[in-house]
Design a protein around this motif. Structure first.
Motif, PDB file in Angstrom:
ATOM      1  N   VAL A  71       6.076   4.245   8.653  1.00 25.84           N
ATOM      2  CA  VAL A  71       4.861   5.113   7.789  1.00 25.84           C
ATOM      3  C   VAL A  71       3.963   4.174   7.179  1.00 25.84           C
ATOM      4  O   VAL A  71       3.033   4.619   6.940  1.00 25.84           O
ATOM      5  CB  VAL A  71       5.896   6.046   6.788  1.00 25.84           C
ATOM      6  CG1 VAL A  71       6.627   7.017   7.364  1.00 25.84           C
ATOM      7  CG2 VAL A  71       6.648   5.200   5.416  1.00 25.84           C
ATOM      8  N   SER A  72       4.144   2.866   7.196  1.00 25.09           N
ATOM      9  CA  SER A  72       3.332   2.157   6.822  1.00 25.09           C
ATOM     10  C   SER A  72       2.664   2.316   5.353  1.00 25.09           C
ATOM     11  O   SER A  72       1.346   1.869   5.190  1.00 25.09           O
ATOM     12  CB  SER A  72       1.895   2.017   7.595  1.00 25.09           C
ATOM     13  OG  SER A  72       2.527   1.528   9.036  1.00 25.09           O
ATOM     14  N   ASP A  73       3.529   2.795   4.377  1.00 24.85           N
ATOM     15  CA  ASP A  73       2.876   2.885   2.891  1.00 24.85           C
ATOM     16  C   ASP A  73       4.160   2.812   2.197  1.00 24.85           C
ATOM     17  O   ASP A  73       5.202   3.695   2.276  1.00 24.85           O
ATOM     18  CB  ASP A  73       2.314   4.353   3.014  1.00 24.85           C
ATOM     19  CG  ASP A  73       2.096   5.064   1.692  1.00 24.85           C
ATOM     20  OD1 ASP A  73       2.995   4.607   0.509  1.00 24.85           O
ATOM     21  OD2 ASP A  73       1.238   5.633   1.408  1.00 24.85           O
ATOM     22  N   ARG A  74       4.112   1.776   1.143  1.00 25.75           N
ATOM     23  CA  ARG A  74       5.430   1.495   0.715  1.00 25.75           C
ATOM     24  C   ARG A  74       5.845   2.663  -0.388  1.00 25.75           C
ATOM     25  O   ARG A  74       7.172   2.988  -0.411  1.00 25.75           O
ATOM     26  CB  ARG A  74       5.006   0.368  -0.298  1.00 25.75           C
ATOM     27  CG  ARG A  74       4.446  -0.981   0.236  1.00 25.75           C
ATOM     28  CD  ARG A  74       4.553  -1.931  -0.953  1.00 25.75           C
ATOM     29  NE  ARG A  74       6.045  -2.474  -1.138  1.00 25.75           N
ATOM     30  CZ  ARG A  74       6.503  -3.414  -0.476  1.00 25.75           C
ATOM     31  NH1 ARG A  74       5.914  -3.897   0.577  1.00 25.75           N
ATOM     32  NH2 ARG A  74       7.734  -3.837  -0.716  1.00 25.75           N
ATOM     33  N   GLY A  75       5.167   3.269  -0.871  1.00 26.98           N
ATOM     34  CA  GLY A  75       5.385   4.640  -1.815  1.00 26.98           C
ATOM     35  C   GLY A  75       6.060   5.466  -0.984  1.00 26.98           C
ATOM     36  O   GLY A  75       7.154   6.103  -1.393  1.00 26.98           O
ATOM     37  N   MET A  76       5.566   6.075   0.233  1.00 30.46           N
ATOM     38  CA  MET A  76       6.192   6.813   1.014  1.00 30.46           C
ATOM     39  C   MET A  76       7.478   6.426   1.661  1.00 30.46           C
ATOM     40  O   MET A  76       8.325   7.186   1.517  1.00 30.46           O
ATOM     41  CB  MET A  76       4.847   7.313   2.226  1.00 30.46           C
ATOM     42  CG  MET A  76       5.451   8.257   3.262  1.00 30.46           C
ATOM     43  SD  MET A  76       5.776   9.766   2.475  1.00 30.46           S
ATOM     44  CE  MET A  76       4.217  10.512   2.047  1.00 30.46           C
TER      45      MET A  76
ATOM     46  N   GLU B  76      -4.060   7.763  11.039  1.00 29.38           N
ATOM     47  CA  GLU B  76      -2.537   8.176  10.712  1.00 29.38           C
ATOM     48  C   GLU B  76      -2.059   9.050  11.894  1.00 29.38           C
ATOM     49  O   GLU B  76      -1.123   8.766  12.292  1.00 29.38           O
ATOM     50  CB  GLU B  76      -2.491   9.057   9.668  1.00 29.38           C
ATOM     51  CG  GLU B  76      -2.264   8.280   8.162  1.00 29.38           C
ATOM     52  CD  GLU B  76      -1.757   9.200   7.245  1.00 29.38           C
ATOM     53  OE1 GLU B  76      -2.529  10.300   7.001  1.00 29.38           O
ATOM     54  OE2 GLU B  76      -0.804   8.995   6.124  1.00 29.38           O
TER      55      GLU B  76
ATOM     56  N   LEU C  63       9.387   1.712   6.532  1.00 31.33           N
ATOM     57  CA  LEU C  63       8.250   0.996   6.142  1.00 31.33           C
ATOM     58  C   LEU C  63       7.490   0.896   7.264  1.00 31.33           C
ATOM     59  O   LEU C  63       6.348   0.894   7.504  1.00 31.33           O
ATOM     60  CB  LEU C  63       8.393  -0.209   5.294  1.00 31.33           C
ATOM     61  CG  LEU C  63       7.134  -0.707   4.898  1.00 31.33           C
ATOM     62  CD1 LEU C  63       6.276   0.074   3.957  1.00 31.33           C
ATOM     63  CD2 LEU C  63       7.302  -2.255   4.117  1.00 31.33           C
TER      64      LEU C  63
ATOM     65  N   GLY D  71      -0.436  -0.378  10.773  1.00 31.50           N
ATOM     66  CA  GLY D  71      -1.027   0.155   9.593  1.00 31.50           C
ATOM     67  C   GLY D  71      -2.405   0.653   9.526  1.00 31.50           C
ATOM     68  O   GLY D  71      -2.808   1.584   8.854  1.00 31.50           O
TER      69      GLY D  71
ATOM     70  N   ASN E  83      -6.529  15.373   9.153  1.00 28.43           N
ATOM     71  CA  ASN E  83      -6.426  14.413  10.222  1.00 28.43           C
ATOM     72  C   ASN E  83      -6.840  14.837  11.432  1.00 28.43           C
ATOM     73  O   ASN E  83      -7.171  13.943  12.260  1.00 28.43           O
ATOM     74  CB  ASN E  83      -4.900  14.063  10.176  1.00 28.43           C
ATOM     75  CG  ASN E  83      -4.107  13.268   9.229  1.00 28.43           C
ATOM     76  OD1 ASN E  83      -5.156  12.345   8.651  1.00 28.43           O
ATOM     77  ND2 ASN E  83      -3.348  13.635   8.448  1.00 28.43           N
TER      78      ASN E  83
ATOM     79  N   HIS F 129       7.869  13.964   8.439  1.00 26.33           N
ATOM     80  CA  HIS F 129       6.690  13.195   7.887  1.00 26.33           C
ATOM     81  C   HIS F 129       5.707  13.198   9.098  1.00 26.33           C
ATOM     82  O   HIS F 129       4.235  13.661   8.945  1.00 26.33           O
ATOM     83  CB  HIS F 129       7.169  12.007   7.279  1.00 26.33           C
ATOM     84  CG  HIS F 129       5.784  11.012   6.905  1.00 26.33           C
ATOM     85  ND1 HIS F 129       5.129  11.308   5.785  1.00 26.33           N
ATOM     86  CD2 HIS F 129       5.091   9.980   7.472  1.00 26.33           C
ATOM     87  CE1 HIS F 129       4.022  10.353   5.682  1.00 26.33           C
ATOM     88  NE2 HIS F 129       4.186   9.720   6.763  1.00 26.33           N
TER      89      HIS F 129
ATOM     90  N   SER G  82       1.113   7.953  14.441  1.00 30.19           N
ATOM     91  CA  SER G  82       2.335   8.785  14.261  1.00 30.19           C
ATOM     92  C   SER G  82       2.899   8.852  15.675  1.00 30.19           C
ATOM     93  O   SER G  82       3.871   8.580  16.070  1.00 30.19           O
ATOM     94  CB  SER G  82       2.235   9.836  13.478  1.00 30.19           C
ATOM     95  OG  SER G  82       1.376  10.782  14.163  1.00 30.19           O
TER      96      SER G  82
END
Lengths: 106, 202
Positions: free
Chosen positions: B31-36, B143, B28, B139, B86, B76, B147
């Motif tokens: 990647v700063s995205d819960r689902g990911m 992106e 988390l 976050g 991006n 990722h 990264s």
């Protein structure tokens, strides 16, 4: 103290501004110095600029602070000392659990 | 599979309970995205189950699982970095902290210049809050920039490794890192320090 500041702004700043590239370039060099070794010329430019420019001086100090806190936060994840930290949601926990189960029962 | 389960901690059935949340947090913050992050954890467990027979036991299960996740996160990032959508962010991402035209070109823009941070939190509670804000700001970075920055600051990869993994030049790398730091600094100033001074004024 106040007079010193005035002197800095009135006398030193115009000289350092004239001698060195603008803040945008200096902040780039400050950032770069955290990733690579600057050339002698670049180091001198940053040094001189910062003598007259409180803003770029702050920028440098603040980046160093941010870096320190980030290092700590990366370590705190590794050490798991995140009391009340983030956890998997119940849904994803169950989803992963059943996918592991499915795999093992094969 | 069961012949490998010599000690209770090694039983794949218990991996999720013992390491799931840890791996989730590891993912988390990157990647700063819960689902990911959840998807990456699931993929990690499945990959681990498939290659369990090659686990050499020189390291702990957790270290081994984290290593697998680390690779997944790297894939990722590579994917994000290479994706067309991006690309625009770097070319159009001029830094509005600085004045672009006129005699003050390249100087700090009023209202964007670094403020006084001498009130930096030093007690534990405030530090925790500050870290939370910092994570939020991480976050909020674009992106592609994020990264690169995270590989360096969280994973401690050096310039050469990151440039090789993502296929970028070192000059490109320094520009991206400068953007990331400047963006992060600005976000923190707004989210933490401006807020702190309004709280004080109340």
């Amino acid at each position: 103290m106040k007079n010193g500041m005035k002197f800095k702004m009135k006398v030193i700043k115009p000289v350092t501004d004239w001698l060195t590239p603008p803040c945008e370039d200096i902040t780039y060099l400050i950032s770069k110095s955290m990733d690579a070794k600057l050339s002698l010329r670049e180091r001198v430019q940053v040094r001189i600029h910062i003598m007259g420019c409180i803003l770029c001086h702050r920028y440098q100090e603040q980046l160093q602070k941010i870096e320190r806190v980030l290092k700590k936060s990366a370590q705190s994840v590794e050490k798991e000392e995140t009391g009340g930290g983030e956890t998997l949601s119940p849904e994803s926990y169950n989803r992963i659990k059943s996918s592991i189960h499915r795999h093992l029962s094969h | 599979m069961s012949e490998h389960a010599t000690s209770p901690g090694d039983n794949p059935q218990s991996w999720l309970d013992q390491h799931g949340d840890y791996l989730f947090r590891y993912a988390l913050i990157r990647v700063s995205d819960r689902g990911m992050a959840e998807d990456l954890v699931q993929e990690t467990f499945l990959a681990a189950l498939k290659s369990y027979s090659t686990f050499d036991r020189n390291s702990s299960i957790r270290t081994w699982l984290t290593g697998i996740l680390r690779h997944k996160v790297m894939d990722h990032f590579r994917h994000i970095y290479k994706s067309e959508k991006n690309k625009i962010e770097l070319e159009s991402g001029n830094m509005d902290d600085f004045i672009e035209q006129g005699k003050d070109k390249g100087r700090w823009r009023p209202g964007h210049a670094p403020g006084d941070w001498s009130d930096m939190p030093d007690n534990n509670l405030q530090q925790k809050e500050f870290m939370a804000v910092l994570k939020g700001c991480l976050g909020a970075l674009p992106e592609r920039i994020a990264s690169v920055f995270k590989l360096s600051e969280l994973d401690g990869l050096d310039t050469v490794e990151i440039c090789k993994e993502l296929g970028i030049t070192s000059t490109n790398y320094w520009v991206i890192m400068h953007r990331a730091r400047t963006g992060l600094r600005r976000c923190l100033e707004i989210q933490w320090f401006d807020k702190a001074s309004t709280d004080k004024a109340k």
